[in-house]
Design a protein around this motif. Structure first.
Motif, PDB file in Angstrom:
ATOM      1  N   PRO A 177       4.630   0.276  -6.685  1.00 13.73           N
ATOM      2  CA  PRO A 177       3.313   0.312  -7.330  1.00 13.73           C
ATOM      3  C   PRO A 177       2.282   1.063  -6.488  1.00 13.73           C
ATOM      4  O   PRO A 177       2.297   1.005  -5.260  1.00 13.73           O
ATOM      5  N   GLN A 178       1.396   1.742  -7.176  1.00 13.35           N
ATOM      6  CA  GLN A 178       0.388   2.566  -6.513  1.00 13.35           C
ATOM      7  C   GLN A 178      -0.456   1.771  -5.532  1.00 13.35           C
ATOM      8  O   GLN A 178      -0.792   2.236  -4.442  1.00 13.35           O
ATOM      9  N   HIS A 179      -0.781   0.524  -5.888  1.00 13.40           N
ATOM     10  CA  HIS A 179      -1.687  -0.254  -5.040  1.00 13.40           C
ATOM     11  C   HIS A 179      -1.037  -0.675  -3.716  1.00 13.40           C
ATOM     12  O   HIS A 179      -1.737  -1.087  -2.789  1.00 13.40           O
ATOM     13  N   LEU A 180       0.281  -0.541  -3.620  1.00  9.70           N
ATOM     14  CA  LEU A 180       0.952  -0.877  -2.369  1.00  9.70           C
ATOM     15  C   LEU A 180       1.063   0.323  -1.429  1.00  9.70           C
ATOM     16  O   LEU A 180       1.299   0.146  -0.234  1.00  9.70           O
ATOM     17  N   LEU A 181       0.918   1.516  -1.944  1.00  7.84           N
ATOM     18  CA  LEU A 181       1.109   2.717  -1.140  1.00  7.84           C
ATOM     19  C   LEU A 181       0.037   2.849  -0.065  1.00  7.84           C
ATOM     20  O   LEU A 181      -1.086   2.357  -0.208  1.00  7.84           O
ATOM     21  N   PHE A 182       0.391   3.521   1.024  1.00  2.78           N
ATOM     22  CA  PHE A 182      -0.593   3.786   2.075  1.00  2.78           C
ATOM     23  C   PHE A 182      -1.708   4.651   1.495  1.00  2.78           C
ATOM     24  O   PHE A 182      -1.434   5.654   0.834  1.00  2.78           O
ATOM     25  N   PRO A 183      -2.986   4.293   1.729  1.00  5.54           N
ATOM     26  CA  PRO A 183      -4.087   5.099   1.204  1.00  5.54           C
ATOM     27  C   PRO A 183      -4.149   6.488   1.816  1.00  5.54           C
ATOM     28  O   PRO A 183      -4.648   7.430   1.197  1.00  5.54           O
ATOM     29  N   GLN A 184      -3.644   6.622   3.041  1.00  2.00           N
ATOM     30  CA  GLN A 184      -3.588   7.917   3.703  1.00  2.00           C
ATOM     31  C   GLN A 184      -2.283   8.006   4.472  1.00  2.00           C
ATOM     32  O   GLN A 184      -1.862   7.046   5.117  1.00  2.00           O
ATOM     33  N   SER A 185      -1.639   9.145   4.401  1.00  2.00           N
ATOM     34  CA  SER A 185      -0.371   9.318   5.092  1.00  2.00           C
ATOM     35  C   SER A 185      -0.566  10.073   6.398  1.00  2.00           C
ATOM     36  O   SER A 185      -1.400  10.974   6.489  1.00  2.00           O
ATOM     37  N   TYR A 186       0.191   9.683   7.400  1.00  2.68           N
ATOM     38  CA  TYR A 186       0.212  10.379   8.688  1.00  2.68           C
ATOM     39  C   TYR A 186       1.639  10.846   8.932  1.00  2.68           C
ATOM     40  O   TYR A 186       2.591  10.226   8.477  1.00  2.68           O
ATOM     41  N   ASN A 187       1.782  11.939   9.662  1.00  2.00           N
ATOM     42  CA  ASN A 187       3.116  12.448   9.970  1.00  2.00           C
ATOM     43  C   ASN A 187       3.956  11.398  10.683  1.00  2.00           C
ATOM     44  O   ASN A 187       5.152  11.283  10.459  1.00  2.00           O
ATOM     45  N   ASP A 188       3.301  10.639  11.555  1.00  2.00           N
ATOM     46  CA  ASP A 188       3.956   9.524  12.229  1.00  2.00           C
ATOM     47  C   ASP A 188       3.699   8.259  11.409  1.00  2.00           C
ATOM     48  O   ASP A 188       2.586   7.731  11.389  1.00  2.00           O
ATOM     49  N   GLY A 189       4.729   7.785  10.715  1.00  4.80           N
ATOM     50  CA  GLY A 189       4.549   6.642   9.824  1.00  4.80           C
ATOM     51  C   GLY A 189       4.083   5.383  10.516  1.00  4.80           C
ATOM     52  O   GLY A 189       3.504   4.495   9.883  1.00  4.80           O
ATOM     53  N   ARG A 190       4.334   5.293  11.814  1.00  3.87           N
ATOM     54  CA  ARG A 190       3.926   4.097  12.549  1.00  3.87           C
ATOM     55  C   ARG A 190       2.414   3.909  12.514  1.00  3.87           C
ATOM     56  O   ARG A 190       1.918   2.780  12.529  1.00  3.87           O
ATOM     57  N   ILE A 191       1.677   5.018  12.460  1.00  9.02           N
ATOM     58  CA  ILE A 191       0.217   4.935  12.396  1.00  9.02           C
ATOM     59  C   ILE A 191      -0.205   4.306  11.078  1.00  9.02           C
ATOM     60  O   ILE A 191      -1.116   3.457  11.038  1.00  9.02           O
TER      61      ILE A 191
END
Length: 369
Positions: free
Chosen positions: A293-307
């Motif tokens: 679901p869209q509401h679970l997705l990260f609001p902003q993506s970083y190349n390093d997923g740990r961030i």
């Protein structure tokens, strides 16, 4: 803004610093490294006002309200204790200490001081994992009959990788501490407490080159962990962890119930946060991927997923500091993870099953492991 001091410049520089600088309610006001020149260089790069190789000096700064610790595990206990005694909130990397009794001491100290103490168990905040949790909670697979977990990495598969603290048990190294600490937390989160366990820990690469002398030095930590858990409701859970294998499915959870199957997995070899997907099926049907679901997705993506995931941990921590309410995951969950690791070592040494006390009973008593 909450003034944060960052202790540790390895994982701290890669993940903690960018996350705290991205969060709208935290400001990094100090950086610690045992090498003052490195601390000053990092402070200059990230425009951090204070740099020091002295923790007492950092804790004396009035603008420091909270501290994150991402130093190697053998330094966690003493640093965390000093931070809490100074009245500062804390965010601690895992494993939080070298044994459960020290972890309990930190938990009780934070509780008595009225401080918010969080632990970076970031899988709880990864979108696919949150969907997986919701599906389990909705009883989509019915009564659970078997849980299988494989976490297979190659971070230490290269025999030329030099000896460091990860190779030393007294320094908190090993696959169980690095990966097992996470696994024990998410097992507790997704499936509940453990009734008893059986562990077989082994070392595939028994010696590595000492970077100071160039000679081989013995490795006394595990790089393979085979764990069998019996959950409190009798469900068997099989866990395989390795840091020395090349697997095309590095992290995979399979849950089998009487009404269906759920699978959570990632093919991503480089980033242990990005890439997770969820599949499900009913008996006799093929697995079908489920949309997150869209509401679970990260609001902003970083190349390093740990961030991405760590930012959500920070957000929980900040809310706890603002509301003065303990958040999850906290040192409470950290103690349980450490308790299960201690008992895994005990099981491995005795070559027997080991009973696991409830966390409440462990916190109420002085337990000798």
């Amino acid at each position: 803004m909450i003034g944060v001091a960052v202790l540790g410049t390895g994982f701290g520089q890669k993940v903690h610093i960018p996350a705290f600088q991205a969060h709208h309610k935290t400001e990094i006001v100090a950086i610690y490294d045992r090498d003052i020149h490195k601390a000053k260089a990092i402070a200059a790069t990230y425009h951090i006002p204070h740099a020091s190789d002295n923790l007492t000096e950092i804790l004396a700064l009035l603008e420091v309200q909270a501290v994150s610790i991402s130093t190697p595990p053998f330094l966690h206990y003493q640093m965390a204790k000093q931070v809490l005694q100074a009245g500062k909130h804390i965010l601690l990397e895992k494993p939080i200490t070298l044994n459960a009794n020290k972890a309990k001491e930190l938990y009780l100290l934070a509780k008595n001081q009225g401080l918010i103490a969080a632990v970076d168990f970031e899988f709880r905040f990864v979108p696919a994992w949150q969907l997986f949790s919701q599906l389990l909670s909705s009883n989509s697979v019915g009564n659970l009959r078997l849980i299988k977990i494989d976490w297979l990495g190659s971070s230490r598969a290269d025999i030329s990788r030099p000896w460091n603290w990860f190779s030393s048990q007294e320094k908190g190294g090993g696959a169980l501490g690095s990966l097992g600490s996470h696994a024990f937390d998410y097992i507790n989160w997704l499936f509940g407490s453990v009734n008893r366990l059986n562990a077989n820990l082994s070392t595939a690469i028994p010696a590595r080159t000492n970077p100071e002398t160039g000679e081989l030095k013995l490795v006394d930590t595990d790089d393979n962990c085979l764990l069998t858990l019996e959950l409190a409701n009798g469900i068997p859970c099989q866990v395989s962890i390795s840091t020395v294998v090349h697997a095309n499915r590095p992290h995979w959870l399979e849950v089998y119930g009487d009404k269906g199957t759920l699978v959570l997995g990632s093919y991503n070899q480089e980033d242990y946060i990005h890439g997770f997907r969820v599949w499900g099926s009913q008996p006799g049907e093929p697995l079908q991927e489920m949309e997150i679901p869209q509401h679970l997705l990260f609001p902003q993506s970083y190349n390093d997923g740990r961030i991405c995931a760590f930012l959500r941990v920070v957000d929980q921590w900040v809310k706890g500091i603002e509301t003065k309410q303990e958040t999850t995951p906290s040192l409470y969950e950290g103690v349980y993870s450490q308790l299960l690791m201690d008992l895994s070592h005990k099981s491995n040494q005795s070559k027997t099953w080991v009973d696991v006390p409830s966390l409440e009973s462990f916190l109420a008593e002085i337990t000798q492991l």
